[in-house]
Scaffold this active site. Structure first.
Site, short mmCIF file in Angstrom:
data_model
loop_
_atom_site.label_atom_id
_atom_site.label_comp_id
_atom_site.label_asym_id
_atom_site.label_seq_id
_atom_site.Cartn_x
_atom_site.Cartn_y
_atom_site.Cartn_z
N CYS A 249 6.84 2.09 -6.08
CA CYS A 249 5.74 2.29 -7.03
C CYS A 249 6.28 2.50 -8.44
O CYS A 249 5.65 2.12 -9.41
CB CYS A 249 4.91 3.47 -6.60
N GLU B 159 0.43 -4.95 -10.74
CA GLU B 159 1.55 -4.55 -9.88
C GLU B 159 1.82 -5.65 -8.85
O GLU B 159 0.93 -6.05 -8.12
CB GLU B 159 1.19 -3.24 -9.16
N LYS C 61 -1.43 10.36 8.55
CA LYS C 61 -1.54 8.97 9.01
C LYS C 61 -0.52 8.09 8.28
O LYS C 61 -0.61 7.89 7.08
CB LYS C 61 -2.93 8.41 8.77
N GLY D 22 -7.00 4.33 -3.60
CA GLY D 22 -7.11 5.64 -4.26
C GLY D 22 -8.50 5.83 -4.86
O GLY D 22 -9.09 6.91 -4.77
N GLY E 100 -0.55 5.50 -2.17
CA GLY E 100 -0.85 4.11 -1.84
C GLY E 100 -1.36 3.38 -3.06
O GLY E 100 -1.03 3.74 -4.18
N SER E 101 -2.19 2.38 -2.81
CA SER E 101 -2.62 1.53 -3.92
C SER E 101 -3.72 2.20 -4.74
O SER E 101 -4.46 3.04 -4.23
CB SER E 101 -3.14 0.20 -3.35
N THR E 102 -3.84 1.78 -5.98
CA THR E 102 -4.89 2.30 -6.87
C THR E 102 -6.26 1.95 -6.30
O THR E 102 -7.19 2.76 -6.36
CB THR E 102 -4.69 1.72 -8.28
N GLU E 103 -6.35 0.76 -5.70
CA GLU E 103 -7.62 0.31 -5.12
C GLU E 103 -8.13 1.31 -4.06
O GLU E 103 -9.26 1.77 -4.13
CB GLU E 103 -7.34 -1.05 -4.47
N GLU F 222 -1.29 9.61 -5.46
CA GLU F 222 -0.09 8.99 -6.05
C GLU F 222 -0.26 7.49 -5.87
O GLU F 222 -0.17 6.98 -4.75
CB GLU F 222 1.18 9.43 -5.30
P1 NAP Z 1 -2.62 0.95 0.59
O1 NAP Z 1 -3.15 -0.31 1.11
O2 NAP Z 1 -3.42 1.72 -0.39
O3 NAP Z 1 -2.30 1.86 1.86
C1 NAP Z 1 -1.82 3.17 1.78
C2 NAP Z 1 -2.26 3.93 3.00
O4 NAP Z 1 -3.68 4.08 3.00
C3 NAP Z 1 -1.91 3.24 4.31
O5 NAP Z 1 -1.61 4.23 5.27
C4 NAP Z 1 -3.21 2.54 4.62
O6 NAP Z 1 -3.33 2.21 5.98
C5 NAP Z 1 -4.23 3.56 4.20
N1 NAP Z 1 -5.57 3.05 3.91
C6 NAP Z 1 -5.97 1.77 3.71
N2 NAP Z 1 -7.29 1.74 3.45
C7 NAP Z 1 -7.74 3.02 3.48
C8 NAP Z 1 -9.02 3.64 3.27
N3 NAP Z 1 -10.11 2.93 2.95
N4 NAP Z 1 -9.11 4.98 3.38
C9 NAP Z 1 -8.02 5.72 3.67
N5 NAP Z 1 -6.80 5.19 3.88
C10 NAP Z 1 -6.65 3.85 3.78
O7 NAP Z 1 -1.21 0.78 -0.09
P2 NAP Z 1 0.01 -0.04 0.48
O8 NAP Z 1 -0.25 -1.46 0.17
O9 NAP Z 1 0.29 0.33 1.86
O10 NAP Z 1 1.19 0.57 -0.39
C11 NAP Z 1 1.57 0.06 -1.59
C12 NAP Z 1 0.96 0.84 -2.75
O11 NAP Z 1 1.38 2.20 -2.71
C13 NAP Z 1 1.43 0.33 -4.08
O12 NAP Z 1 0.35 0.16 -4.94
C14 NAP Z 1 2.37 1.41 -4.58
O13 NAP Z 1 2.53 1.47 -5.94
C15 NAP Z 1 1.78 2.62 -4.00
N6 NAP Z 1 2.78 3.69 -3.89
C16 NAP Z 1 2.69 4.75 -4.77
C17 NAP Z 1 3.62 5.78 -4.72
C18 NAP Z 1 3.52 6.94 -5.66
O14 NAP Z 1 4.14 7.94 -5.41
N7 NAP Z 1 2.75 6.85 -6.73
C19 NAP Z 1 4.63 5.75 -3.76
C20 NAP Z 1 4.71 4.67 -2.89
C21 NAP Z 1 3.75 3.64 -2.97
P3 NAP Z 1 -2.74 0.79 6.52
O15 NAP Z 1 -1.51 0.48 5.78
O16 NAP Z 1 -2.49 1.07 7.93
O17 NAP Z 1 -3.82 -0.20 6.25
#
Ligand code: NAP
Ligand code: MG
Length: 492
Positions: free
Chosen positions: A305, A402, A197, A254, A249-252, A271
């Site tokens: 990230c 962040e 996804k 995660g 994605g985000s720690t939240e 991650e």
């Molecule tokens: P996010 O809100 O956590 O979203 C990440 C993914 O998870 C998106 O596809 C999102 O869908 C989906 N998602 C949202 N709520 C979910 C749930 N309850 N259950 C399952 N999936 C869910 O993060 P973001 O704001 O898109 O991305 C930014 C974050 O990613 C930053 O904190 C960044 O540091 C982190 N990041 C980490 C790495 C690494 O390798 N460590 C690499 C890149 C980014 P939608 O977007 O469609 O809502």
């Protein structure tokens, strides 16, 4: 004297900003009005008949309508992946699996220009970056893991590596195609099937990848790509027939995922976020270090990230570094991501821009001093000037949380021990950077910094052969390299 110098600098900045436009042609890619879900080798309508808009954050115009997968679609995709796993993929010799993965890599290279254009239109990152970094690195991941497909027993000697089954994979919006490649390539090489996804804001390159996968004749159901928002991701995580979750994605989110799979047999790699320290010692080559800092935080609008968002400068060179940094900020070009001169493109979404602006206010309320480049920014679209904060307290929110935008905090230090303590004083631990002339300092810091990746005299270097991942709230598990194979295998 000072006025003369200022005038010369002003002229230098103006000439840097007044490059003739060099736009990439949009015609390299046609974008359909509507995209469906990729399930079992076919593009198919969502059962709920719902679609959402994907926009271009640089202009706010609508690019396409994207299918929203509901729970029934997630179930169909997982069933297709399970069926493909049982009937074809897990039985296929590694050598044959490898051929498919090589084919995908080559087709990505052939369509590189188109993929780069779509990535930039959909996500707002400069074309230079999608063209020179995202797309080639994504193709390299497929090449790299294709090579492992028939060598798993050499990767893990004295073990019997066995695939897990169906992998549910969820990726964010900052590196849409690259993150999809990081997820899909090792899963296929190890004999697993996939339901991926993408993030709702940036589905288009993942759907292009689905087209490539279809053209590559991958057996139907081995890779399924389902679009949608958080609820679609949650339905995938909670599906009982998924064996492994790979999330970036985000720690939240995660943490939500970790909670919802606790007590199940699902394996997971997470991650998550980061707040990397970039450290400049007084013996470092300062011009290179400043360029590295700029690359580390303003690269990709700070939507990284592992962005070097906390700068620590040794006190004796602080003034000089700050001056060089401010000068450099004035020459950065912020604007149309499709222009090849652009250094900083559009912020990925209005919500993200609001979030960054919220932190700019918080920083000022906390008593830090804000400096923004005076570069012009377009009136339409989501843009943020590169920003630095000085006079920052270690405990402040802008140095602990962040921000995920082109915002840098700067603090000083005197000794190695002091900077190690400050750098490690963070809930995150994804990456760090060290700038110094002394190898001994590099070794000392790399052993003591609690970060998954430490770059020395460089920043943001990636290679498919090298593992990536975090400590503490930056998540667990590694992606990339040999380490990236293990989370997709049972090693008994
Ligand atoms: P996010 O809100 O956590 O979203 C990440 C993914 O998870 C998106 O596809 C999102 O869908 C989906 N998602 C949202 N709520 C979910 C749930 N309850 N259950 C399952 N999936 C869910 O993060 P973001 O704001 O898109 O991305 C930014 C974050 O990613 C930053 O904190 C960044 O540091 C982190 N990041 C980490 C790495 C690494 O390798 N460590 C690499 C890149 C980014 P939608 O977007 O469609 O809502
Ligand atoms: Mg978009």
């Amino acid at each position: 004297m000072a006025t003369k110098k200022n005038n010369t600098l002003k002229l230098k900045f103006e000439s840097a900003r007044s490059y003739a436009p060099a736009p990439e042609s949009r015609s390299a890619a046609t974008i359909n009005e509507r995209y469906e879900l990729f399930i079992n080798g076919k593009f198919d309508k969502p059962q709920g008949k719902k679609y959402f808009d994907s926009i271009n954050p640089a202009t706010e115009e609508k690019l396409s309508s994207i299918a929203e997968a509901g729970a029934a679609d997630v179930d169909r995709a997982v069933k297709a992946a399970r069926n493909a796993y049982d009937t074809t993929w897990k039985k296929m010799p590694g050598k044959e699996r490898g051929k498919y993965i090589f084919r995908i890599a080559r087709m990505m290279q052939e369509r590189a220009r188109e993929l780069a254009v779509v990535e930039t239109l959909d996500g707002g990152k400069p074309i230079r970056e999608s063209r020179d970094f995202d797309v080639p690195t994504a193709a390299n991941h497929f090449f790299y893991y294709a090579g492992w497909a028939d060598k798993l027993e050499y990767a893990f000697p004295a073990k019997k590596p066995q695939s897990l089954g169906v992998a549910g994979q969820i990726v964010p919006w900052n590196f849409p195609l690259l993150m999809a490649a990081w997820k899909i390539a090792p899963a296929l090489a190890t004999g697993n099937t996939v339901v991926l996804k993408p993030a709702e804001n940036t589905s288009l390159t993942a759907l292009r990848l689905a087209e490539i996968i279809q053209e590559a004749d991958l057996p139907p159901g081995v890779v399924n790509i389902i679009t949608g928002a958080g609820a679609t991701g949650a339905a995938l995580v909670n599906h009982p027939d998924v064996n492994k979750i790979a999330f970036t994605g985000s720690t939240e989110v995660g943490k939500i995922i970790a909670r919802s799979i606790a007590g199940t047999n699902k394996k997971a790699t997470l991650e998550l976020g980061g707040k990397a320290a970039n450290i400049i010692f007084d013996d470092a080559p300062l011009d290179q270090a400043v360029e590295g800092v700029v690359n580390g935080i303003f690269f990709n609008q700070g939507h990284v990230c592992c962005a070097g968002s906390r700068l620590y400068v040794q006190e004796s060179v602080y003034k000089e570094v700050l001056r060089k940094l401010k000068d450099r900020l004035e020459t950065l070009i912020v604007g149309d991501p499709m222009d090849k001169n652009t250094d900083i493109g559009a912020i990925n979404s209005k919500e993200q821009l609001n979030n960054i602006n919220k932190y700019l206010k918080i920083g000022q309320q906390e008593g830090a001093e804000m400096y923004q480049s005076s570069v012009p920014i377009p009136a339409k679209g989501f843009y943020c000037r590169p920003t630095i904060f000085t006079n920052v307290a270690q405990s402040s929110r802008i140095s602990q949380e962040e921000i995920f935008g082109p915002v840098l905090t700067i603090q000083t230090f005197r000794t190695e021990d002091e900077v190690i303590e400050k750098a490690n004083n963070s809930p995150y631990g994804l990456s760090a950077g060290v700038w110094t002339d002394k190898g001994s300092k590099i070794f000392n810091l790399t052993t003591k910094l609690r970060a998954g990746v430490v770059w020395a005299n460089t920043y943001n270097q990636f290679d498919p052969a090298s593992p990536f991942g975090g400590y503490k709230e930056s998540g667990y598990g590694r992606e990339g390299g040999l380490h990236g194979l293990a989370p997709y295998l049972n090693l008994s």
